[in-house]
Design a protein around this motif. Sequence first.
Motif, short mmCIF file in Angstrom:
data_model
loop_
_atom_site.label_atom_id
_atom_site.label_comp_id
_atom_site.label_asym_id
_atom_site.label_seq_id
_atom_site.Cartn_x
_atom_site.Cartn_y
_atom_site.Cartn_z
N ILE A 29 0.84 -1.19 0.00
CA ILE A 29 0.00 0.00 0.00
C ILE A 29 0.88 1.25 0.00
N LYS A 30 1.97 1.22 0.76
CA LYS A 30 2.90 2.34 0.76
C LYS A 30 3.45 2.58 -0.64
N ARG A 31 3.77 1.50 -1.36
CA ARG A 31 4.26 1.64 -2.73
C ARG A 31 3.19 2.21 -3.64
N MET A 32 1.94 1.76 -3.46
CA MET A 32 0.83 2.29 -4.26
C MET A 32 0.67 3.79 -4.04
N VAL A 33 0.75 4.22 -2.77
CA VAL A 33 0.60 5.63 -2.43
C VAL A 33 1.73 6.44 -3.05
N GLN A 34 2.96 5.94 -2.95
CA GLN A 34 4.11 6.65 -3.51
C GLN A 34 3.97 6.79 -5.03
N GLU A 38 3.56 10.23 -7.34
CA GLU A 38 4.44 10.51 -8.47
C GLU A 38 3.65 10.75 -9.76
N GLN A 39 2.59 9.98 -9.95
CA GLN A 39 1.79 10.08 -11.18
C GLN A 39 0.70 11.14 -11.11
N GLY A 40 0.49 11.70 -9.94
CA GLY A 40 -0.55 12.70 -9.79
C GLY A 40 -1.95 12.12 -9.67
N THR A 41 -2.04 10.85 -9.28
CA THR A 41 -3.35 10.20 -9.14
C THR A 41 -3.74 10.01 -7.67
N GLY A 42 -3.06 10.73 -6.78
CA GLY A 42 -3.37 10.64 -5.37
C GLY A 42 -3.93 11.96 -4.87
N ASN A 59 -11.74 4.77 -10.53
CA ASN A 59 -10.94 5.30 -11.63
C ASN A 59 -9.43 5.17 -11.40
N GLY A 60 -9.03 4.46 -10.33
CA GLY A 60 -7.61 4.25 -10.05
C GLY A 60 -7.00 5.30 -9.14
N MET A 61 -7.75 6.32 -8.82
CA MET A 61 -7.25 7.36 -7.91
C MET A 61 -7.17 6.79 -6.49
N LEU A 62 -6.24 7.33 -5.70
CA LEU A 62 -6.15 7.00 -4.29
C LEU A 62 -6.46 8.25 -3.50
N VAL A 63 -7.25 8.10 -2.45
CA VAL A 63 -7.58 9.22 -1.57
C VAL A 63 -7.07 8.87 -0.18
N LEU A 64 -6.22 9.74 0.37
CA LEU A 64 -5.66 9.51 1.70
C LEU A 64 -6.52 10.23 2.73
N SER A 65 -6.84 9.53 3.82
CA SER A 65 -7.67 10.11 4.87
C SER A 65 -7.01 9.94 6.23
N ALA A 66 -7.26 10.88 7.13
CA ALA A 66 -6.75 10.80 8.49
C ALA A 66 -7.71 10.03 9.41
N LEU A 67 -8.83 9.57 8.86
CA LEU A 67 -9.76 8.76 9.65
C LEU A 67 -9.42 7.28 9.49
#
Length: 87
Positions: A29-34, A38-42, A59-67
């Motif tokens: 998951i850390k690699r996916m986030v990185q 890099e690709q601008g999809t986060g 759509n392949g985007m990742l959304v990071l949440s603090a929850l």
Amino acid sequence: MSKLIHIGFGNIVNADKIISIVSPEAAPIKRMVQKAKEQGTGVDATQGRKTKAVLVMENGMLVLSALLPETISARAQSESENITDES
């Protein structure tokens, strides 16, 4: 009708477009986030706080949440129950 859920700090996502909600602790998951950064999809919706959940969208985007993933999941499920009750 789309279900919108609050993922913290005024950020809202379409619950119908979420594929999974995962913890950011695992190495894959850390690699996916990185890679997404890099690709601008986060999308970082943590407002500078520690990432506790990663939402993988259709759509392949990742959304990071603090929850926590459990919190987001509970909100998504309570929204679907509210919609079912109103029908």
